[in-house]
Design an enzyme around this catalytic site. Structure first.
Site, PDB file in Angstrom:
ATOM      1  N   ASP A 124       0.792  -1.110  -0.034  1.00  0.00           N
ATOM      2  CA  ASP A 124      -0.083   0.180  -0.119  1.00  0.00           C
ATOM      3  C   ASP A 124       1.036   1.198  -0.002  1.00  0.00           C
ATOM      4  O   ASP A 124       1.660   1.401   1.037  1.00  0.00           O
ATOM      5  CB  ASP A 124      -0.884  -0.060   1.359  1.00  0.00           C
ATOM      6  N   TYR A 172       1.507  -1.394  15.267  1.00  0.00           N
ATOM      7  CA  TYR A 172       0.575  -1.479  14.210  1.00  0.00           C
ATOM      8  C   TYR A 172       0.836  -0.343  13.207  1.00  0.00           C
ATOM      9  O   TYR A 172       0.549   0.706  13.787  1.00  0.00           O
ATOM     10  CB  TYR A 172      -0.893  -1.479  14.736  1.00  0.00           C
ATOM     11  N   LYS A 187      -3.009  -3.548   8.685  1.00  0.00           N
ATOM     12  CA  LYS A 187      -3.110  -4.949   8.391  1.00  0.00           C
ATOM     13  C   LYS A 187      -2.322  -5.426   7.149  1.00  0.00           C
ATOM     14  O   LYS A 187      -2.217  -4.276   6.291  1.00  0.00           O
ATOM     15  CB  LYS A 187      -4.726  -5.262   8.376  1.00  0.00           C
TER      16      LYS A 187
HETATM   17  C1  F6R Z   1      -7.916  -0.370   7.428  1.00  0.00           C
HETATM   18  C2  F6R Z   1      -7.885   0.853   6.473  1.00  0.00           C
HETATM   19  C3  F6R Z   1      -8.535   2.113   6.839  1.00  0.00           C
HETATM   20  C4  F6R Z   1      -8.188   3.167   7.839  1.00  0.00           C
HETATM   21  C5  F6R Z   1      -9.000   4.152   8.282  1.00  0.00           C
HETATM   22  C6  F6R Z   1      -8.195   5.208   9.204  1.00  0.00           C
HETATM   23  O1  F6R Z   1      -7.001  -1.279   6.888  1.00  0.00           O
HETATM   24  O2  F6R Z   1      -6.861   1.075   5.816  1.00  0.00           O
HETATM   25  O3  F6R Z   1      -9.920   1.627   7.528  1.00  0.00           O
HETATM   26  O4  F6R Z   1      -7.326   2.501   8.930  1.00  0.00           O
HETATM   27  O5  F6R Z   1      -9.437   4.895   7.006  1.00  0.00           O
HETATM   28  O6  F6R Z   1      -7.114   5.754   8.471  1.00  0.00           O
HETATM   29  P1  F6R Z   1      -6.151   7.002   8.939  1.00  0.00           P
HETATM   30  O7  F6R Z   1      -5.827   6.952  10.473  1.00  0.00           O
HETATM   31  O8  F6R Z   1      -5.025   7.034   7.911  1.00  0.00           O
HETATM   32  O9  F6R Z   1      -7.081   8.338   9.034  1.00  0.00           O
HETATM   33 MG    MG Z   2      -4.953  -1.984   1.919  1.00  0.00          MG
HETATM   34 MG    MG Z   3      -3.974   2.496   2.746  1.00  0.00          MG
END
Ligand code: F6R
Ligand code: MG
Ligand code: MG
Length: 363
Positions: free
Chosen positions: A12, A229, A232
């Protein structure tokens, strides 16, 4: 017969919009780099695709697993795409490239890797599964069904080339150790571990009749890699099909049941894994539900004849409908388990801070 390596390396490196999908320019950038690699003779062939906010490089070559030149090429493709992601100010640009300098192998640096080296058969059908908004253990249940469950795979019962069963290599992702189980004899022992997919993941599967590799998954857990973390790992899986392996339909069949996986919003929720065609692999509802795509190829001396978008089939409509119903049911739980993950599995938590602030109020 000729030896071929299939390497699927993913990362990613920036989402469009938010964490929902990959901008097409990033795919173009990665393709440019891999074309150079093919022209130099490093790769035999490649295909670049995306599942949600993850970019996947599907490559074939003659250099075996863990080859520094192939890994470096993948790293360069991710770097080039990251450059564009930064220019477009895409979300989380470069997030999985945990180290600034490449040092010979992408394992442990952020990207996920699944690689297998084998003798290409007279005809070699292969399926590559790629998931978003979930983690490596998500393949445990489908791999068990494909290679150990006669209610899924008729060949285990009625095909002489599969009747001996399969060997499973399981990785303890926390302790970084592996163990193997010969099935069907050791089914119950196998299930003790793989039923806990947050910690144990099936890494590889082998035919017990021929010893050949049948499947390999990416079991990097970004959380354990970075010591905290950071996301994932949105895993990939390569499975060989037909003859001494399960048929294509036996390999796809487990995904007709949208089982619950860890991931979804903020990597902190259980949700159904929805099988979708590539053009539908853009999770939006509560950043989900988690998606899986499947691309099929026939190998021809390492050339990737494909892709065929295997879940682009009305036969999976019912699984998608069921996944939506399960998603709706789970969402009504809001911040409660078992929709929300147990405390030590969450990617996001405010617990230490809240606990500290309130420590004097406990009596
Ligand atoms: C889960 C994922 C999303 C982010 C969520 C918050 O794997 O990629 O659900 O965790 O959008 O993202 P941030 O903390 O970057 O705003
Ligand atoms: Mg992803
Ligand atoms: Mg992402």
């Amino acid at each position: 017969m000729s030896t071929i390596t299939m390497s699927v390396i993913k990362a990613d490196i920036g989402g469009w919009v938010g964490h929902s999908r990959i901008h097409p320019t990033l795919v173009d950038k990665a393709v440019e780099v891999l074309i150079e690699g093919r022209e130099k003779g490093l790769l035999v062939d490649f295909h670049v695709t995306a599942a949600g906010d993850d970019l996947q490089l599907i490559m074939t070559h003659r250099r075996g697993d863990d080859n520094p030149d192939v890994h470096e090429l993948a790293w360069k493709a991710f770097e080039a795409a990251t450059q564009t992601a930064k220019e477009l100010k895409l979300y989380g640009a470069g997030q999985d490239l945990l180290d600034d300098a490449f040092s010979g192998n992408v394992r442990g640096m952020g990207p996920g890797v699944a690689e297998m080296t084998f003798e290409e058969r007279k005809s070699e059908p292969v399926i590559v599964f790629m998931a978003d908004k979930t983690s490596a253990g998500a393949w445990n249940l489908p791999l068990y069904r494909m290679f150990a469950d006669p209610f899924n795979t008729a060949g285990l019962v009625i095909s002489p080339s599969m009747h001996k069963g399969f060997r499973f290599e399981v990785q303890d992702m926390k302790e970084n150790k592996t163990i193997t189980f010969d099935c069907p004899e050791e089914l119950y022992d196998l299930l003790v571990f793989i039923g806990a997919p947050a910690r144990y993941a099936i890494k590889r599967v082998f035919s017990r009749s021929t010893g050949e590799i049948a499947a390999v998954s990416s079991t990097e857990r970004l959380s354990f890699i970075a010591g905290r973390y950071v996301g994932k790992d949105d895993p990939v899986l390569i499975v060989r099909a037909q003859s001494q392996f399960p048929a294509v339909g036996e390999i796809l069949e487990p995904f007709a049941h949208p089982h619950l996986v860890e991931g979804w919003m903020r990597g902190s929720h259980n949700g159904p894994l929805m099988p979708v065609p590539v053009h539908r692999a853009h999770p939006t509802r509560f950043d989900g539900p988690p998606r899986v795509i499947a691309l099929g190829f026939q190998l021809a001396d390492g050339r990737l004849i494909g892709p065929v978008d295997m879940f682009d089939d009305p036969a999976y409509d019912e699984a998608r409908r069921m996944a939506n119903e399960i998603a709706e049911y789970l969402r009504r739980h809001g911040p409660f388990e078992p929709h929300r993950l147990p405390m030590d599995e969450m990617e996001y938590t405010t617990m230490p801070e809240v606990m500290k602030r309130l420590q004097d109020r406990w009596t």
